[in-house]
Structures are given as structure tokens and as C-alpha cells.
Design an enzyme around this catalytic site. Structure first.
Site, PDB file in Angstrom:
ATOM      1  N   ASP A 126      27.378  62.497  41.843  1.00 26.57           N
ATOM      2  CA  ASP A 126      28.009  61.867  40.688  1.00 26.57           C
ATOM      3  C   ASP A 126      29.318  62.608  40.426  1.00 26.57           C
ATOM      4  O   ASP A 126      29.324  63.737  39.926  1.00 26.57           O
ATOM      5  CB  ASP A 126      27.083  61.963  39.476  1.00 26.57           C
ATOM      6  CG  ASP A 126      27.664  61.300  38.236  1.00 26.57           C
ATOM      7  OD1 ASP A 126      28.844  60.868  38.275  1.00 26.57           O
ATOM      8  OD2 ASP A 126      26.956  61.227  37.215  1.00 26.57           O
ATOM      9  N   GLN A 157      44.645  30.850  36.547  1.00 29.66           N
ATOM     10  CA  GLN A 157      44.999  32.259  36.755  1.00 29.66           C
ATOM     11  C   GLN A 157      44.985  32.586  38.247  1.00 29.66           C
ATOM     12  O   GLN A 157      44.190  32.045  39.008  1.00 29.66           O
ATOM     13  CB  GLN A 157      44.048  33.179  35.985  1.00 29.66           C
ATOM     14  CG  GLN A 157      42.623  33.294  36.506  1.00 29.66           C
ATOM     15  CD  GLN A 157      41.656  32.236  36.008  1.00 29.66           C
ATOM     16  OE1 GLN A 157      42.058  31.121  35.699  1.00 29.66           O
ATOM     17  NE2 GLN A 157      40.384  32.589  35.934  1.00 29.66           N
ATOM     18  N   ALA A 170      46.707  47.194  41.191  1.00 31.38           N
ATOM     19  CA  ALA A 170      47.749  46.348  40.604  1.00 31.38           C
ATOM     20  C   ALA A 170      47.473  46.071  39.129  1.00 31.38           C
ATOM     21  O   ALA A 170      48.382  45.676  38.392  1.00 31.38           O
ATOM     22  CB  ALA A 170      47.845  45.034  41.373  1.00 31.38           C
ATOM     23  N   TYR A 174      40.492  49.686  32.593  1.00 39.39           N
ATOM     24  CA  TYR A 174      40.431  49.992  34.023  1.00 39.39           C
ATOM     25  C   TYR A 174      41.836  50.287  34.560  1.00 39.39           C
ATOM     26  O   TYR A 174      42.060  51.288  35.245  1.00 39.39           O
ATOM     27  CB  TYR A 174      39.802  48.835  34.795  1.00 39.39           C
ATOM     28  CG  TYR A 174      39.793  49.066  36.293  1.00 39.39           C
ATOM     29  CD1 TYR A 174      38.965  50.035  36.851  1.00 39.39           C
ATOM     30  CD2 TYR A 174      40.616  48.336  37.145  1.00 39.39           C
ATOM     31  CE1 TYR A 174      38.964  50.268  38.228  1.00 39.39           C
ATOM     32  CE2 TYR A 174      40.621  48.556  38.507  1.00 39.39           C
ATOM     33  CZ  TYR A 174      39.792  49.520  39.045  1.00 39.39           C
ATOM     34  OH  TYR A 174      39.797  49.753  40.399  1.00 39.39           O
ATOM     35  N   LYS A 219      27.354  31.496  44.149  1.00 43.55           N
ATOM     36  CA  LYS A 219      27.048  30.251  43.435  1.00 43.55           C
ATOM     37  C   LYS A 219      27.069  29.058  44.386  1.00 43.55           C
ATOM     38  O   LYS A 219      26.240  28.146  44.265  1.00 43.55           O
ATOM     39  CB  LYS A 219      28.043  30.043  42.299  1.00 43.55           C
ATOM     40  CG  LYS A 219      27.910  31.068  41.173  1.00 43.55           C
ATOM     41  CD  LYS A 219      29.040  30.938  40.149  1.00 43.55           C
ATOM     42  CE  LYS A 219      28.949  32.014  39.083  1.00 43.55           C
ATOM     43  NZ  LYS A 219      30.054  31.928  38.093  1.00 43.55           N
TER      44      LYS A 219
END
Length: 336
Positions: free
Chosen positions: A62, A228, A131, A161, A211
Site C-alpha cells: 500500500d 462529450q 490530461a 483527481y 453493457k
């Protein structure tokens, strides 16, 4: 003789492909991964045998805990730091504080281990940025102008993030100046490919593929309007960039890795449906978040310094990933 190279996050999609490439090229490769998303089986070759000795070269550590990686870093020539906490958009925006905290801990602990090992031991450190760290103001329009590295500041990432990865880039710069250890930051755009997580924490492409494979048992819902867009880049192109960076990416600042083309999520969804061969109804759920509007990369710097440019065609890459996810679902006999 090859180099002794540590890959953090080496059991993930990017890491496992990179480890296999580095081993194939004759390097002595060590892996750190806490298996939060990665899997040991991803390190297997075509015969099902691990490409590294798991008893001596794999460490379940970790990295958010200080000093844990010292014993590995002190034994290698190069460190390629891929490890971080990231998942699909629902996870990223639903756990921003914890994600920011953990990524900063992971980065600073790896960097501190490199600092303690020193220039006489570590010959170079590659850090992977994103990015997502570019300003929101450059990603909030569907009228896409490819991003350039010099636009990173003044900083205004949309997500925790993006901020956490940017903090890593800044700390890496201080480390390089302080120690003289050559460093390189590659800023990745949206990476896809296999092996990958295609369950609840998965990112958009593997989630949509899952899916499609499960349809009609699972509805083919797309988060957001579908308008998007992202600069999608196949993992094979990413591995090539990392290998080139090991050779000639040192001390050139930030280098974007991604295509100049922005592909909408709608186009991704329609291509996956085409690959599936099924008559799938696509449902766009505009109540769900969709993140930055759109982005793509001006990869001039990568081409000039590394001699890199994307090679894997999007539909070819999607087809390969579709077949992999389908095979995994069929093998497990159930949804992940």
C-alpha cells in the site's frame, strides 16, 4: 544485460502490458501493486505463466503508507510510477476528498523513497500524469482546440483527481531539482484496452462494452448526453510512449500522450454497438455527470522529443477490447 526497473501499479491495464514489454526486452522488472483494481493474472503470458517471479519480484504494498516501498526502490535503476487511485466518473466525483488524499500520499511516498535512494542508485523516474489536470476552461467547450503543455498553468482542473495528479507533477519537479535525478512526466489522455476492470468502478469504454455484451439483460445506458468527447488512446500506444521515454524522455518537462482527434462518447457507443452485431437501443441518461466537455492533444512535443505518435486505429482497438471483455464474461459465467 537490461535494467532493473520498478513499475508501480504494475498489475493494472497499462502496468501489466508495460511489464510484459520490458521483460521481453531483457529487463529485470519489479512490480508493486495493492491489487485494488489490478490482478496478478494480468501478468501471465499466453501460456498462463507469470512473466516475472512473483515470489521475488512482486510486492503487494500500500503506497499510501510511508516507507513501504523503500526496500524495492533501493534495489532498482529506474522507477516508472503508474500507481494511483482512479476509476469511472461516478467514483471520481463521489470520492473526491479521499481520492485527493490518497493520491498525494502515494506520490509523495514513492518520490521520497527515490529521494532517499539518491542519484547514485536511481538513474531516472517516470511519472504518469493526466490530461484531467488541464484547466477546466480549456475543456468546457465542444469546439475543441488541441491542448498544449504550456496551457497547464494557471491551474484549474475540474476534479480532485486532476488536482492530485498535478500536485504529483509539481512535487516531481522539486525532486528533480533537489536531487539531480533525471525525471519525466507523461500526461496521458483517455487510455483504453485490455486487460481491464469492466465492473462497477470501470471507465466509460469497458463499462459500455460490458453493457453491450450483457444486453438485453443489462440496459445500454450512457452517462450524459453523449456529446462529450475525449482523446482516446490504446494501451499499446501508451506502452510504446513509456518505452521511448525510458530512452529519451529525460529532463524535457511535461509531455502529452494522446491523439489530436476528439471522439464523442456517442461515437464510442455507436461503434461498440456496431462491433457487438446486436440490435441495441442506446439510452442517454442526462441526469448523470459527464465531466469535461471535450479535449484532445497537440502531441507535437511527444513527436519531436520521443518520436511518438498514435498508431492503433480506434475501431481496431475497440474490437480487440470487446473480444477480451466478452471472453472474460463468458469465462466467469456472470457479470463482473
Amino acid at each position: 544485460m537490461g535494467n532493473r526497473i520498478l513499475v508501480t501499479g504494475g498489475c493494472g491495464m497499462i502496468g501489466s502490458n508495460l511489464v510484459k514489454r520490458l521483460v521481453k526486452e531483457g529487463n529485470d522488472v519489479y512490480v508493486i501493486d495493492n491489487l485494488w483494481r489490478g490482478k496478478l493474472e494480468y501478468l501471465n503470458d499466453e501460456t498462463g505463466k507469470p512473466v516475472i517471479d512473483l515470489d521475488t519480484h512482486f510486492f503487494n504494498i500500500d503506497l499510501s503508507v510511508g516507507n513501504e516501498c523503500d526496500r524495492v526502490v533501493f534495489n532498482v535503476d529506474y522507477v516508472i510510477h503508474l500507481a494511483d487511485i482512479v476509476a469511472g466518473i461516478d467514483y471520481v466525483f463521489g470520492n473526491q476528498g479521499e481520492l485527493f488524499r490518497l493520491n498525494n500520499l502515494i506520490n509523495t511516498h514513492v518520490f521520497n523513497s527515490v529521494r532517499k535512494a539518491g542519484k547514485d542508485r536511481v538513474k531516472g523516474l517516470i511519472y504518469v500524469g493526466t490530461a484531467c489536470s488541464f484547466p477546466l476552461t480549456r475543456q468546457n467547450s465542444l469546439d475543441v482546440v488541441p491542448l498544449k503543455e504550456e496551457e497547464l498553468f494557471p491551474a484549474l482542473p475540474e476534479s480532485a483527481y486532476g488536482w492530485s495528479k498535478l500536485m504529483g507533477q509539481i512535487e516531481l519537479g522539486f525532486l528533480e531539482k533537489e536531487t539531480g535525478i533525471p525525471c519525466c512526466t507523461l500526461m496521458f489522455h483517455n487510455v483504453y484496452g485490455s486487460p481491464c476492470d469492466y465492473g462497477e468502478r470501470s471507465q466509460v469504454i469497458p463499462a459500455l462494452i460490458r453493457k453491450a455484451v450483457n444486453y438485453p439483460k443489462e440496459p445500454f445506458n450512457v452517462w450524459g448526453s453523449g456529446s462529450q468527447g475525449r482523446a482516446f488512446i490504446h494501451v499499446d500506444d501508451i506502452v510504446e510512449a513509456l518505452c521511448l521515454a525510458l530512452e529519451k524522455g529525460w529532463e524535457h518537462g511535461y509531455i502529452q500522450i494522446g491523439p489530436s482527434v476528439c471522439t464523442s462518447i456517442k461515437e464510442i457507443a455507436e461503434t461498440i454497438v456496431k462491433i457487438s452485431g446486436k440490435n441495441i437501443e442506446i439510452v442517454y441518461d442526462t441526469t448523470k455527470p459527464e465531466g469535461d466537455k471535450a479535449r484532445s492533444a497537440d502531441y507535437t512535443k511527444a513527436k519531436t522529443i520521443l518520436g511518438w505518435e498514435p498508431k492503433v486505429a480506434l475501431e481496431d482497438g475497440l474490437r480487440q477490447q470487446y473480444e477480451w471483455v466478452k471472453s472474460q464474461i463468458e469465462k466467469s459465467g456472470c457479470n463482473q
